[in-house]
Design a protein around this motif. Sequence first.
Motif, mmCIF file in Angstrom:
data_model
loop_
_atom_site.group_PDB
_atom_site.id
_atom_site.type_symbol
_atom_site.label_atom_id
_atom_site.label_comp_id
_atom_site.label_asym_id
_atom_site.label_seq_id
_atom_site.Cartn_x
_atom_site.Cartn_y
_atom_site.Cartn_z
ATOM 1 N N GLY A 15 -5.447 163.454 87.680
ATOM 2 C CA GLY A 15 -4.891 162.938 88.916
ATOM 3 C C GLY A 15 -5.071 161.442 89.088
ATOM 4 O O GLY A 15 -5.006 160.924 90.200
ATOM 5 N N LEU A 16 -5.293 160.741 87.991
ATOM 6 C CA LEU A 16 -5.506 159.297 88.029
ATOM 7 C C LEU A 16 -4.441 158.599 87.183
ATOM 8 O O LEU A 16 -4.695 158.188 86.052
ATOM 9 N N PRO A 17 -3.235 158.466 87.713
ATOM 10 C CA PRO A 17 -2.174 157.848 86.917
ATOM 11 C C PRO A 17 -2.520 156.413 86.530
ATOM 12 O O PRO A 17 -3.158 155.692 87.292
ATOM 13 N N TYR A 18 -2.124 156.050 85.350
ATOM 14 C CA TYR A 18 -2.392 154.711 84.827
ATOM 15 C C TYR A 18 -1.059 154.131 84.377
ATOM 16 O O TYR A 18 -0.258 154.824 83.752
ATOM 17 N N ASN A 19 -0.800 152.890 84.658
ATOM 18 C CA ASN A 19 0.517 152.291 84.434
ATOM 19 C C ASN A 19 0.821 151.913 82.992
ATOM 20 O O ASN A 19 1.932 151.528 82.685
ATOM 21 N N HIS A 20 -0.154 151.973 82.122
ATOM 22 C CA HIS A 20 0.054 151.577 80.733
ATOM 23 C C HIS A 20 -0.238 152.758 79.806
ATOM 24 O O HIS A 20 -0.989 153.663 80.144
ATOM 25 N N SER A 21 0.360 152.703 78.642
ATOM 26 C CA SER A 21 0.056 153.676 77.607
ATOM 27 C C SER A 21 -1.126 153.141 76.806
ATOM 28 O O SER A 21 -1.064 152.036 76.269
ATOM 29 N N VAL A 22 -2.215 153.911 76.748
ATOM 30 C CA VAL A 22 -3.402 153.496 75.999
ATOM 31 C C VAL A 22 -3.733 154.594 74.990
ATOM 32 O O VAL A 22 -4.050 155.724 75.368
ATOM 33 N N THR A 23 -3.639 154.242 73.717
ATOM 34 C CA THR A 23 -3.934 155.188 72.646
ATOM 35 C C THR A 23 -5.122 154.652 71.855
ATOM 36 O O THR A 23 -5.146 153.480 71.473
ATOM 37 N N ILE A 24 -6.087 155.518 71.646
ATOM 38 C CA ILE A 24 -7.280 155.153 70.884
ATOM 39 C C ILE A 24 -7.262 155.954 69.583
ATOM 40 O O ILE A 24 -7.204 157.187 69.617
ATOM 41 N N LEU A 25 -7.280 155.241 68.475
ATOM 42 C CA LEU A 25 -7.312 155.880 67.164
ATOM 43 C C LEU A 25 -8.705 155.719 66.591
ATOM 44 O O LEU A 25 -9.278 154.630 66.643
ATOM 45 N N GLU A 26 -9.247 156.789 66.074
ATOM 46 C CA GLU A 26 -10.524 156.696 65.373
ATOM 47 C C GLU A 26 -10.231 156.806 63.888
ATOM 48 O O GLU A 26 -9.576 157.733 63.435
ATOM 49 N N VAL A 27 -10.712 155.807 63.155
ATOM 50 C CA VAL A 27 -10.459 155.732 61.721
ATOM 51 C C VAL A 27 -11.786 155.585 60.987
ATOM 52 O O VAL A 27 -12.773 155.128 61.565
ATOM 53 N N CYS A 28 -11.786 155.972 59.720
ATOM 54 C CA CYS A 28 -13.039 155.909 58.969
ATOM 55 C C CYS A 28 -12.754 155.742 57.488
ATOM 56 O O CYS A 28 -11.855 156.370 56.945
ATOM 57 N N ASN A 29 -13.541 154.892 56.869
ATOM 58 C CA ASN A 29 -13.585 154.804 55.419
ATOM 59 C C ASN A 29 -14.859 155.546 55.027
ATOM 60 O O ASN A 29 -15.966 155.032 55.245
ATOM 61 N N PRO A 30 -14.729 156.768 54.500
ATOM 62 C CA PRO A 30 -15.913 157.578 54.230
ATOM 63 C C PRO A 30 -16.940 156.911 53.326
ATOM 64 O O PRO A 30 -18.140 157.051 53.552
ATOM 65 N N SER A 44 -24.675 155.192 62.922
ATOM 66 C CA SER A 44 -23.659 156.193 63.270
ATOM 67 C C SER A 44 -23.208 156.091 64.725
ATOM 68 O O SER A 44 -22.141 156.589 65.078
ATOM 69 N N TYR A 45 -23.968 155.402 65.562
ATOM 70 C CA TYR A 45 -23.544 155.170 66.946
ATOM 71 C C TYR A 45 -22.235 154.391 67.005
ATOM 72 O O TYR A 45 -21.496 154.481 67.979
ATOM 73 N N PHE A 46 -21.961 153.593 65.988
ATOM 74 C CA PHE A 46 -20.780 152.740 65.992
ATOM 75 C C PHE A 46 -19.637 153.302 65.160
ATOM 76 O O PHE A 46 -18.624 152.634 64.979
ATOM 77 N N LEU A 47 -19.808 154.500 64.644
ATOM 78 C CA LEU A 47 -18.798 155.101 63.786
ATOM 79 C C LEU A 47 -18.207 156.338 64.450
ATOM 80 O O LEU A 47 -18.893 156.993 65.213
ATOM 81 N N PRO A 48 -16.979 156.711 64.173
ATOM 82 C CA PRO A 48 -16.002 155.983 63.389
ATOM 83 C C PRO A 48 -15.475 154.764 64.136
ATOM 84 O O PRO A 48 -15.734 154.580 65.319
ATOM 85 N N CYS A 49 -14.714 153.963 63.435
ATOM 86 C CA CYS A 49 -14.155 152.735 64.016
ATOM 87 C C CYS A 49 -12.984 153.094 64.929
ATOM 88 O O CYS A 49 -12.274 154.066 64.692
ATOM 89 N N LYS A 50 -12.794 152.297 65.944
ATOM 90 C CA LYS A 50 -11.715 152.541 66.894
ATOM 91 C C LYS A 50 -10.684 151.419 66.844
ATOM 92 O O LYS A 50 -11.029 150.248 66.804
ATOM 93 N N ILE A 51 -9.425 151.830 66.857
ATOM 94 C CA ILE A 51 -8.306 150.912 67.021
ATOM 95 C C ILE A 51 -7.644 151.302 68.332
ATOM 96 O O ILE A 51 -7.374 152.478 68.570
ATOM 97 N N VAL A 52 -7.409 150.329 69.197
ATOM 98 C CA VAL A 52 -6.833 150.605 70.510
ATOM 99 C C VAL A 52 -5.449 149.970 70.593
ATOM 100 O O VAL A 52 -5.259 148.812 70.209
ATOM 101 N N ILE A 53 -4.495 150.757 71.094
ATOM 102 C CA ILE A 53 -3.119 150.293 71.284
ATOM 103 C C ILE A 53 -2.801 150.418 72.767
ATOM 104 O O ILE A 53 -2.855 151.517 73.326
#
Length: 100
Positions: A15-30, A44-53
Amino acid sequence: MLWEFELHKKLAEKGLPYNHSVTILEVCNPNAAAKIIAIDSMASYFLPCKIVIIEDTKETKVGVLKLAQLFSHMDSDNVEIKDIAKEIEERLIKIINKVV
């Protein structure tokens, strides 16, 4: 890619509309992740890496956290972890720059 999270959709579900599209991708090089956590499992607290769009009507922004900076906050003074983090950060930036 390990995981994709559409923040704007989750907010709308709550119930909290947001005006932008926000996609978070989690990626990892094993291989890189295995090296880092073998040195210090606290990394490991900082993994996996995040890419935000973030998309709005005017522009799309793509970003990644500065991993070298994140890892510099660890208690460990291990230079190897920081070097690996910097290398991963640089690779992610190159990938983003190729796509954008």
